[in-house]
Design a protein around this motif. Structure first.
Motif, PDB file in Angstrom:
ATOM      1  N   TYR A   1      -3.637   5.205 -15.095  1.00 55.55           N
ATOM      2  CA  TYR A   1      -2.379   4.862 -15.002  1.00 55.55           C
ATOM      3  C   TYR A   1      -2.062   3.240 -15.222  1.00 55.55           C
ATOM      4  CZ  TYR A   1      -2.070   9.195 -12.286  1.00 55.55           C
ATOM      5  OH  TYR A   1      -2.034  10.591 -11.906  1.00 55.55           O
ATOM      6  N   LYS A   2      -0.967   2.848 -15.954  1.00 49.92           N
ATOM      7  CA  LYS A   2      -0.783   1.522 -16.044  1.00 49.92           C
ATOM      8  C   LYS A   2       0.518   1.083 -15.549  1.00 49.92           C
ATOM      9  CE  LYS A   2      -2.826   1.266 -20.764  1.00 49.92           C
ATOM     10  NZ  LYS A   2      -3.603   2.387 -20.881  1.00 49.92           N
ATOM     11  N   LYS A   3       1.566   2.010 -14.999  1.00 49.33           N
ATOM     12  CA  LYS A   3       2.734   1.740 -14.386  1.00 49.33           C
ATOM     13  C   LYS A   3       3.191   2.635 -13.418  1.00 49.33           C
ATOM     14  CE  LYS A   3       5.019  -1.518 -17.388  1.00 49.33           C
ATOM     15  NZ  LYS A   3       6.265  -1.685 -18.173  1.00 49.33           N
ATOM     16  N   ILE A   4       3.017   2.546 -12.181  1.00 48.20           N
ATOM     17  CA  ILE A   4       3.207   3.465 -10.985  1.00 48.20           C
ATOM     18  C   ILE A   4       4.710   3.000 -10.347  1.00 48.20           C
ATOM     19  CG2 ILE A   4       2.532   4.266  -8.712  1.00 48.20           C
ATOM     20  CD1 ILE A   4      -0.030   3.768  -9.574  1.00 48.20           C
ATOM     21  N   LEU A   5       5.633   4.075 -10.474  1.00 44.70           N
ATOM     22  CA  LEU A   5       6.910   3.723  -9.649  1.00 44.70           C
ATOM     23  C   LEU A   5       6.928   4.130  -8.359  1.00 44.70           C
ATOM     24  CD1 LEU A   5       9.898   3.024  -9.771  1.00 44.70           C
ATOM     25  CD2 LEU A   5      10.201   5.243 -10.749  1.00 44.70           C
ATOM     26  N   LEU A   6       6.773   3.481  -7.404  1.00 47.77           N
ATOM     27  CA  LEU A   6       6.836   3.946  -5.967  1.00 47.77           C
ATOM     28  C   LEU A   6       8.469   3.801  -5.327  1.00 47.77           C
ATOM     29  CD1 LEU A   6       3.837   1.712  -4.490  1.00 47.77           C
ATOM     30  CD2 LEU A   6       3.721   4.139  -5.434  1.00 47.77           C
ATOM     31  N   CYS A   7       8.606   5.300  -5.027  1.00 47.91           N
ATOM     32  CA  CYS A   7      10.180   5.243  -4.493  1.00 47.91           C
ATOM     33  C   CYS A   7      10.144   5.377  -2.832  1.00 47.91           C
ATOM     34  CB  CYS A   7      10.719   6.753  -4.845  1.00 47.91           C
ATOM     35  SG  CYS A   7      10.518   6.698  -6.882  1.00 47.91           S
ATOM     36  N   PHE A   8      10.710   4.420  -2.377  1.00 51.09           N
ATOM     37  CA  PHE A   8      10.550   3.947  -0.857  1.00 51.09           C
ATOM     38  C   PHE A   8      11.966   4.023  -0.213  1.00 51.09           C
ATOM     39  CE2 PHE A   8       9.711   0.768   2.295  1.00 51.09           C
ATOM     40  CZ  PHE A   8       8.821   1.554   3.148  1.00 51.09           C
ATOM     41  N   ASP A   9      11.848   4.799   0.790  1.00 50.84           N
ATOM     42  CA  ASP A   9      13.185   4.840   1.576  1.00 50.84           C
ATOM     43  C   ASP A   9      13.034   4.369   3.283  1.00 50.84           C
ATOM     44  OD1 ASP A   9      11.664   6.959   2.592  1.00 50.84           O
ATOM     45  OD2 ASP A   9      13.236   8.545   2.242  1.00 50.84           O
ATOM     46  N   GLY A  10      11.827   3.971   3.443  1.00 49.78           N
ATOM     47  CA  GLY A  10      11.610   3.335   4.723  1.00 49.78           C
ATOM     48  C   GLY A  10      11.366   4.474   5.761  1.00 49.78           C
ATOM     49  N   SER A  11      11.289   5.710   5.401  1.00 46.96           N
ATOM     50  CA  SER A  11      10.897   6.878   6.330  1.00 46.96           C
ATOM     51  C   SER A  11       9.545   6.946   6.545  1.00 46.96           C
ATOM     52  CB  SER A  11      11.551   8.221   5.823  1.00 46.96           C
ATOM     53  OG  SER A  11      10.695   8.591   4.738  1.00 46.96           O
ATOM     54  N   ARG A  12       9.061   7.718   7.467  1.00 47.36           N
ATOM     55  CA  ARG A  12       7.591   7.894   7.884  1.00 47.36           C
ATOM     56  C   ARG A  12       6.802   8.471   6.410  1.00 47.36           C
ATOM     57  NH1 ARG A  12       4.724  12.356   8.286  1.00 47.36           N
ATOM     58  NH2 ARG A  12       2.652  12.079   9.440  1.00 47.36           N
ATOM     59  N   GLU A  13       7.572   9.559   5.709  1.00 49.86           N
ATOM     60  CA  GLU A  13       7.292  10.249   4.444  1.00 49.86           C
ATOM     61  C   GLU A  13       7.261   9.067   3.448  1.00 49.86           C
ATOM     62  OE1 GLU A  13       9.049  13.392   7.038  1.00 49.86           O
ATOM     63  OE2 GLU A  13       9.639  11.226   6.345  1.00 49.86           O
TER      64      GLU A  13
ATOM     65  N   GLN B   1      15.983   7.638 -14.687  1.00 46.44           N
ATOM     66  CA  GLN B   1      16.253   6.539 -15.615  1.00 46.44           C
ATOM     67  C   GLN B   1      15.489   5.447 -15.411  1.00 46.44           C
ATOM     68  OE1 GLN B   1      20.054   4.951 -14.304  1.00 46.44           O
ATOM     69  NE2 GLN B   1      20.349   3.710 -16.267  1.00 46.44           N
ATOM     70  N   VAL B   2      14.898   4.830 -14.102  1.00 42.16           N
ATOM     71  CA  VAL B   2      13.964   3.779 -14.037  1.00 42.16           C
ATOM     72  C   VAL B   2      12.518   4.102 -14.576  1.00 42.16           C
ATOM     73  CG1 VAL B   2      12.802   2.381 -12.287  1.00 42.16           C
ATOM     74  CG2 VAL B   2      15.462   2.659 -12.257  1.00 42.16           C
ATOM     75  N   ALA B   3      12.080   5.313 -14.395  1.00 46.62           N
ATOM     76  CA  ALA B   3      10.868   5.646 -14.683  1.00 46.62           C
ATOM     77  C   ALA B   3      10.868   5.429 -16.297  1.00 46.62           C
ATOM     78  CB  ALA B   3      10.318   7.118 -14.477  1.00 46.62           C
ATOM     79  N   ASN B   4      11.955   6.049 -16.940  1.00 50.13           N
ATOM     80  CA  ASN B   4      11.868   5.945 -18.353  1.00 50.13           C
ATOM     81  C   ASN B   4      12.144   4.572 -18.893  1.00 50.13           C
ATOM     82  OD1 ASN B   4      11.681   8.753 -18.805  1.00 50.13           O
ATOM     83  ND2 ASN B   4      13.746   8.902 -18.839  1.00 50.13           N
ATOM     84  N   ALA B   5      12.805   3.564 -18.484  1.00 46.76           N
ATOM     85  CA  ALA B   5      13.071   2.407 -18.770  1.00 46.76           C
ATOM     86  C   ALA B   5      11.656   1.480 -18.647  1.00 46.76           C
ATOM     87  CB  ALA B   5      14.184   1.843 -17.960  1.00 46.76           C
ATOM     88  N   ILE B   6      11.054   1.763 -17.612  1.00 47.18           N
ATOM     89  CA  ILE B   6       9.848   0.863 -17.484  1.00 47.18           C
ATOM     90  C   ILE B   6       8.569   1.562 -17.938  1.00 47.18           C
ATOM     91  CG2 ILE B   6      10.668  -0.153 -15.233  1.00 47.18           C
ATOM     92  CD1 ILE B   6       8.453   1.687 -13.837  1.00 47.18           C
TER      93      ILE B   6
ATOM     94  N   LEU C   1      11.467  14.179 -15.363  1.00 45.36           N
ATOM     95  CA  LEU C   1      10.785  13.259 -15.576  1.00 45.36           C
ATOM     96  C   LEU C   1       9.714  13.641 -16.887  1.00 45.36           C
ATOM     97  CD1 LEU C   1       9.068  12.364 -11.991  1.00 45.36           C
ATOM     98  CD2 LEU C   1      10.474  10.766 -13.658  1.00 45.36           C
ATOM     99  N   GLY C   2       9.296  12.448 -17.336  1.00 46.09           N
ATOM    100  CA  GLY C   2       8.500  12.752 -18.981  1.00 46.09           C
ATOM    101  C   GLY C   2       7.180  12.112 -18.509  1.00 46.09           C
ATOM    102  N   CYS C   3       6.859  12.015 -17.090  1.00 47.79           N
ATOM    103  CA  CYS C   3       5.685  11.616 -16.730  1.00 47.79           C
ATOM    104  C   CYS C   3       5.179  12.209 -15.259  1.00 47.79           C
ATOM    105  CB  CYS C   3       5.518  10.147 -16.329  1.00 47.79           C
ATOM    106  SG  CYS C   3       6.608   9.580 -14.792  1.00 47.79           S
ATOM    107  N   SER C   4       3.914  11.885 -14.888  1.00 52.41           N
ATOM    108  CA  SER C   4       3.289  12.695 -13.769  1.00 52.41           C
ATOM    109  C   SER C   4       4.212  12.322 -12.363  1.00 52.41           C
ATOM    110  CB  SER C   4       1.962  12.152 -13.661  1.00 52.41           C
ATOM    111  OG  SER C   4       1.144  12.660 -14.371  1.00 52.41           O
ATOM    112  N   LEU C   5       4.307  13.146 -11.715  1.00 52.74           N
ATOM    113  CA  LEU C   5       4.918  13.203 -10.177  1.00 52.74           C
ATOM    114  C   LEU C   5       4.088  13.360  -9.169  1.00 52.74           C
ATOM    115  CD1 LEU C   5       7.540  12.935  -8.551  1.00 52.74           C
ATOM    116  CD2 LEU C   5       8.033  15.322  -8.788  1.00 52.74           C
TER     117      LEU C   5
END
Length: 152
Positions: free
Chosen positions: A2-14, A96-101, A132-136
């Motif tokens: 992996y060269k770029k990892i998009l971490l989605c964060f909402d502040g929850s426990r999960e 959108q962000v995953a594709n852009a980066i 998505l066009g990448c792994s999830l």
């Protein structure tokens, strides 16, 4: 790997579990980390939107604090995250962000849903799996401090 990892964060426990698991993967692979929070907005009329301006401003403030927390956590793990906040539908904005980066991996937390909730509304994970066009990675693993805070 992996060269770029998009971490989605909402502040929850999960979300915190996902942040830690994604951070560990970034440490192992040397990947760049992009931290993303999406403020979900409704697609109502202009009148409804005007009534919700105050609520949206409060959500923006809340998510700024959540992103600041995520940034501090990742920085404490030796990472230098790039931070983004988006507004709109989570599936569309994450895609959108995953594709852009040029993300290789998107990491999200797994939120348990009951049968009726799952039946009535589509989960973000299911939507992302289709777009998505990448792994999830639907993160659920508990990553201990001993794994995150040591010298490799």
């Amino acid at each position: 790997m992996y060269k770029k990892i998009l971490l989605c964060f909402d502040g929850s426990r999960e979300g915190r579990l996902a942040l830690r698991e994604g951070a560990r993967l970034a440490q192992i692979t040397g990947a760049a980390v992009i931290l993303l929070a999406v403020v979900e907005t409704g697609a109502g009329s202009a009148l409804a939107h005007a009534a919700d301006v105050g609520a949206l401003a409060q959500q923006q403030t809340d998510f700024k604090e959540i992103l600041d927390e995520g940034y501090r956590r990742l920085s404490g793990m030796g990472l230098s995250p790039e931070v983004h906040m988006e507004f709109g539908d989570p599936v569309a904005k994450i895609t959108q962000v995953a594709n852009a980066i040029g993300a290789d991996l998107v990491v999200i937390g797994h939120h348990q849903q009951g049968f009726w909730t799952r039946w009535m509304s589509r989960s973000v994970a299911a939507g992302l799996g289709d777009t998505l066009g990448c792994s999830l990675l639907l993160a659920q693993k508990v990553v201990e401090d001993s794994e995150l805070f040591h010298n490799d």
